[in-house]
Design a protein around this motif. Structure first.
Motif, PDB file in Angstrom:
ATOM      1  N   VAL A  62      -4.848  11.086   1.447  1.00  0.00           N
ATOM      2  CA  VAL A  62      -3.855  10.143   0.925  1.00  0.00           C
ATOM      3  C   VAL A  62      -2.689   9.953   1.897  1.00  0.00           C
ATOM      4  O   VAL A  62      -2.413   8.843   2.336  1.00  0.00           O
ATOM      5  N   VAL A  94       0.831  -1.205   0.000  1.00  0.00           N
ATOM      6  CA  VAL A  94       0.000   0.000   0.000  1.00  0.00           C
ATOM      7  C   VAL A  94       0.866   1.255   0.000  1.00  0.00           C
ATOM      8  O   VAL A  94       0.650   2.172  -0.794  1.00  0.00           O
ATOM      9  N   TRP A  95       1.861   1.316   0.887  1.00  0.00           N
ATOM     10  CA  TRP A  95       2.642   2.563   0.950  1.00  0.00           C
ATOM     11  C   TRP A  95       3.537   2.730  -0.269  1.00  0.00           C
ATOM     12  O   TRP A  95       3.753   3.862  -0.737  1.00  0.00           O
ATOM     13  N   VAL A 107      -3.656   6.968   4.322  1.00  0.00           N
ATOM     14  CA  VAL A 107      -3.129   5.776   3.659  1.00  0.00           C
ATOM     15  C   VAL A 107      -1.618   5.638   3.865  1.00  0.00           C
ATOM     16  O   VAL A 107      -1.138   4.659   4.437  1.00  0.00           O
ATOM     17  N   LEU A 108      -0.850   6.626   3.402  1.00  0.00           N
ATOM     18  CA  LEU A 108       0.609   6.503   3.402  1.00  0.00           C
ATOM     19  C   LEU A 108       1.180   6.404   4.815  1.00  0.00           C
ATOM     20  O   LEU A 108       1.951   5.486   5.120  1.00  0.00           O
ATOM     21  N   THR A 125       1.164   3.899  -3.067  1.00  0.00           N
ATOM     22  CA  THR A 125       0.746   5.284  -2.845  1.00  0.00           C
ATOM     23  C   THR A 125       1.878   6.253  -3.159  1.00  0.00           C
ATOM     24  O   THR A 125       1.673   7.292  -3.797  1.00  0.00           O
ATOM     25  N   SER A 145       4.201  14.872  -0.549  1.00  0.00           N
ATOM     26  CA  SER A 145       2.887  15.452  -0.811  1.00  0.00           C
ATOM     27  C   SER A 145       3.006  16.849  -1.412  1.00  0.00           C
ATOM     28  O   SER A 145       2.289  17.205  -2.348  1.00  0.00           O
ATOM     29  N   THR A 183       6.965  12.114   4.091  1.00  0.00           N
ATOM     30  CA  THR A 183       5.646  11.994   3.457  1.00  0.00           C
ATOM     31  C   THR A 183       5.077  13.358   3.081  1.00  0.00           C
ATOM     32  O   THR A 183       4.472  13.520   2.020  1.00  0.00           O
TER      33      THR A 183
END
Length: 703
Positions: free
Chosen positions: A660, A371-372, A664-665, A375, A549, A545
């Motif tokens: 996000v 997942v990470w 998630v991340l 993403t 972003s 992160t």
């Protein structure tokens, strides 16, 4: 039974809550009148924006020895595509004679000047602004337009140049402060109604934020008047959005924790005390991160950027103060019924325990690494748009969403005359070196024409016309060449300014500030996160992160600007503004999430704590992100390209952080890394919970 003492008890005590509200009312009544004076304290002149050591700033100050105050030339462009006639020339000469009598004209009217293609004529009218500044800009330009726009068989006329630009800019922003405030309040009210579905609850955050804004404006006015703080129209507009956005975010987080406690405690005073004690450190860490990040702007060279830092920091600090004192006191005063029709009852189950965020966490937990990585790859693809970002500065005619008359006129000047016509370079140096300065300018490649020296005392003022449009790479190169040339003139001690040089110096200062301030903001935020989380690895992961972003938001915004909006360039300060707001403000949501995860990890272990933290904070952080993004999106209603770009990019970045990065991340990374994410704290070596897992809804001691 949980015990509440100290500041939380003072804020929400049975009698002290009334004292808290009274204190804020007294502050509002005492400072409210000062807030309205903030507009008068704004400084929008050259010196207030540029670095004090910039040559353009020095020239702006030296100009006062040649004229009483700032002089804005109005350039009148007459154009006939079929070619100007003798009758046209006669009209322009007649206009020039009439313009000499307009209020504020500070010298002889120059022209008419015919273009080489004989399709255009121009005259230059020097206007002395006087002590009232822009208050008379529109009035004087209207007087000029009344003279030059008389019909003459299809001859078109435009008032452009610095005076025309100033008038169109003033008209575009007339009443904009009120419009922006009303739009921001409307957006916040609508979202709060949707989020809580309560016809009453929205009043308390809005009242608290509105009162905060008034007090913040008053404090900033006092700092501007007595501490030398530079305030301009841009920072005032951002203050409005920031206070409402951040203040409402803090209110949403506190409401969420308060509602949790109301499901456990019958006494609302006790419930609020525990909610404040649990959420207070998180709110303090969030506000400290934003405020310190903004204060890093004090190290910028650009005065406008430097001034924005304290303005934003003051707004955030006062918003925090209001939302941990006034707002909780109001909530307790009004009681549970303020949540009608969904009043939280003692013993009821939290919706988050079985909601969508809990289910999302379960799905992420199955394959967190995949997942990470997935993403991060998606965000990485969005950063490709950075290749389309042109943040080398905006020419004035590209600064508006529409095309006012001054922009149309300037574009026609660029077609028919030298690019710098009407916006000359102004060289001021020692009168004894006048001839040397003049010769140096004449010998500079990129200078189309050089005027005659004007001597005042021991100083000389000489104008030079650029061959290329101000703001272009060719014009910037010519300015650098001219500065190098006059610097070599013995005893000249000359500086080069003027509107073209202002643009050049602005871009240079913004480039320097971007390189210096961004690393400082990252370091400051990293250190705060280390203190809050008592960890080294977790803050590094969170910073990574948020930077990803930011790059994704900036890249995708650049793509949209060019491909959808048709913006071919951005202001040179645009990347720095976006970075500071997204890293300082966007990190909030990671703080909200990870502090809750750490809190739960002490009892349940890191992996289970991550799932509990996501489900518990998912709804409130999503709501907060929507509110903050929407308030910044209000900036896109303004008619200036820079402000529209800022509003769009910041809103997009906040939404990415909310939906996000945080949900998630960050969650997937925490699940994948496990307890080691808290290195070097003791949680790293405690794979099992330090206390048995409990049902949160049946344990009144836990939050």
């Amino acid at each position: 039974m949980a015990r509440v003492s100290g500041a939380p008890k003072l804020v929400c005590g049975r009698w002290t809550k009334w004292i808290v509200v009274l204190v804020w009312i007294v502050l509002f009544m005492g400072l409210g009148s000062l807030a309205g004076k903030l507009t008068d304290a704004q400084q929008n002149d050259t010196a207030a924006w540029l670095p004090s050591n910039a040559q353009a700033t020095k020239v702006s100050e030296l100009q006062k020895q040649f004229q009483a105050t700032d002089e804005f030339p109005a350039v009148i462009l007459y154009e006939r595509a079929a070619g100007t006639t003798d009758a046209d020339l006669a009209k322009v000469k007649d206009d020039a004679a009439k313009l000499a009598g307009v209020d504020g004209v500070s010298g002889p009217v120059q022209g008419p000047i015919a273009s080489d293609d004989r399709q255009a004529l121009q005259i230059v009218v020097p206007i002395e602004m006087g002590p009232v500044g822009q208050l008379k800009v529109v009035e004087r330009v209207d007087a000029i337009r009344a003279i030059v726009q008389n019909a003459n068989n299809g001859l078109n006329s435009y008032v452009t140049g610095p005076m025309g630009f100033a008038a169109d800019n003033t008209e575009a922003f007339e009443g904009i402060d009120t419009t922006l405030l009303m739009a921001t309040v409307a957006v916040v009210i609508i979202l709060l109604l949707v989020i809580y579905r309560s016809p009453i609850l929205w009043l308390l955050p809005v009242i608290s934020a509105g009162l905060t804004l008034v007090i913040a404006q008053a404090v900033i006015y006092l700092l501007a008047e007595h501490a030398g703080l530079v305030v301009n129209s841009q920072s005032v507009a951002i203050l409005t959005v920031l206070v409402f956005g951040v203040g409402t975010d803090y209110a949403l987080l506190l409401i969420s924790r308060y509602r949790e406690e109301l499901r456990v405690h019958e006494d609302r005073h006790e419930a609020m005390g525990i909610a404040l004690r649990r959420s207070g450190p998180t709110l303090l860490a969030s506000a400290a991160t934003v405020a310190v990040g903004m204060l890093c702007l004090l190290l910028a060279d650009m005065n406008s950027t430097k001034g924005l830092g304290p303005v934003a920091a003051v707004g955030v600090v006062i918003a925090l103060a209001a939302m941990v004192t006034l707002f909780p006191a109001l909530l307790v005063i009004f009681g549970r019924w303020i949540f009608w029709p969904s009043r939280p009852k003692v013993g009821s189950t939290r919706p988050s325990d079985r909601g969508g965020w809990a289910k999302l966490g379960e799905r992420i937990a199955k394959r967190p690494r995949a997942v990470w990585i997935g993403t991060a790859l998606v965000l990485g693809v969005m950063t490709v748009g950075l290749t389309q970002l042109n943040a080398n500065g905006l020419a004035f005619e590209d600064s508006f969403l529409d095309q006012p008359p001054s922009v149309t006129g300037q574009k026609l000047i660029n077609q028919h005359f030298a690019g710098g016509s009407g916006q000359p370079l102004i060289v001021i140096g020692k009168a004894s070196a006048a001839s040397g300065i003049q010769d140096a300018l004449k010998g500079t490649d990129g200078i189309a024409a050089v005027g005659e020296p004007l001597v005042k005392g021991d100083l000389v003022r000489i104008e030079g016309t650029l061959r290329d449009e101000p703001g272009s790479a060719a014009a910037d190169t010519a300015i650098d060449r001219a500065r190098d040339a006059v610097a070599k003139v013995s005893g000249a001690d000359a500086n080069i300014g003027g509107f073209a040089a202002i643009t050049h110096d602005t871009n240079a200062a913004n480039s320097r500030d971007t390189k210096v301030v961004i690393p400082l903001v990252l370091l400051a935020v990293l250190l705060i996160l280390m203190l809050v989380l008592r960890s080294v690895l977790a803050p590094v992961v969170l910073i990574a992160t948020v930077v990803l972003s930011f790059a994704a938001a900036l890249g995708f915004s650049a793509f949209v600007f060019k491909s959808v909006f048709g913006f071919n360039a951005s202001d040179s300060g645009f990347p720095l503004y976006i970075f500071v707001f997204l890293v300082a403000v966007g990190i909030d949501y990671n703080i909200f999430l990870v502090t809750r995860i750490r809190e739960e990890a002490v009892r349940h272990g890191t992996r289970k704590g991550a799932l509990i933290g996501l489900s518990a904070t998912g709804g409130v952080i999503t709501s907060a992100g929507l509110v903050l993004a929407a308030t910044f999106a209000v900036l896109t209603t303004l008619p200036l390209v820079l402000i529209v770009q800022m509003g769009f990019a910041i809103a997009l970045g906040i939404l990415l952080d909310t939906f996000v990065v945080r949900s998630v991340l960050a969650t997937a990374l925490t699940l994948d890394i496990g307890p080691k994410i808290w290195w070097p704290s003791s949680l790293t070596t405690d794979p099992e919970p330090v206390a048995p897992a409990v049902d949160r809804d049946r344990d009144p001691e836990r939050v």
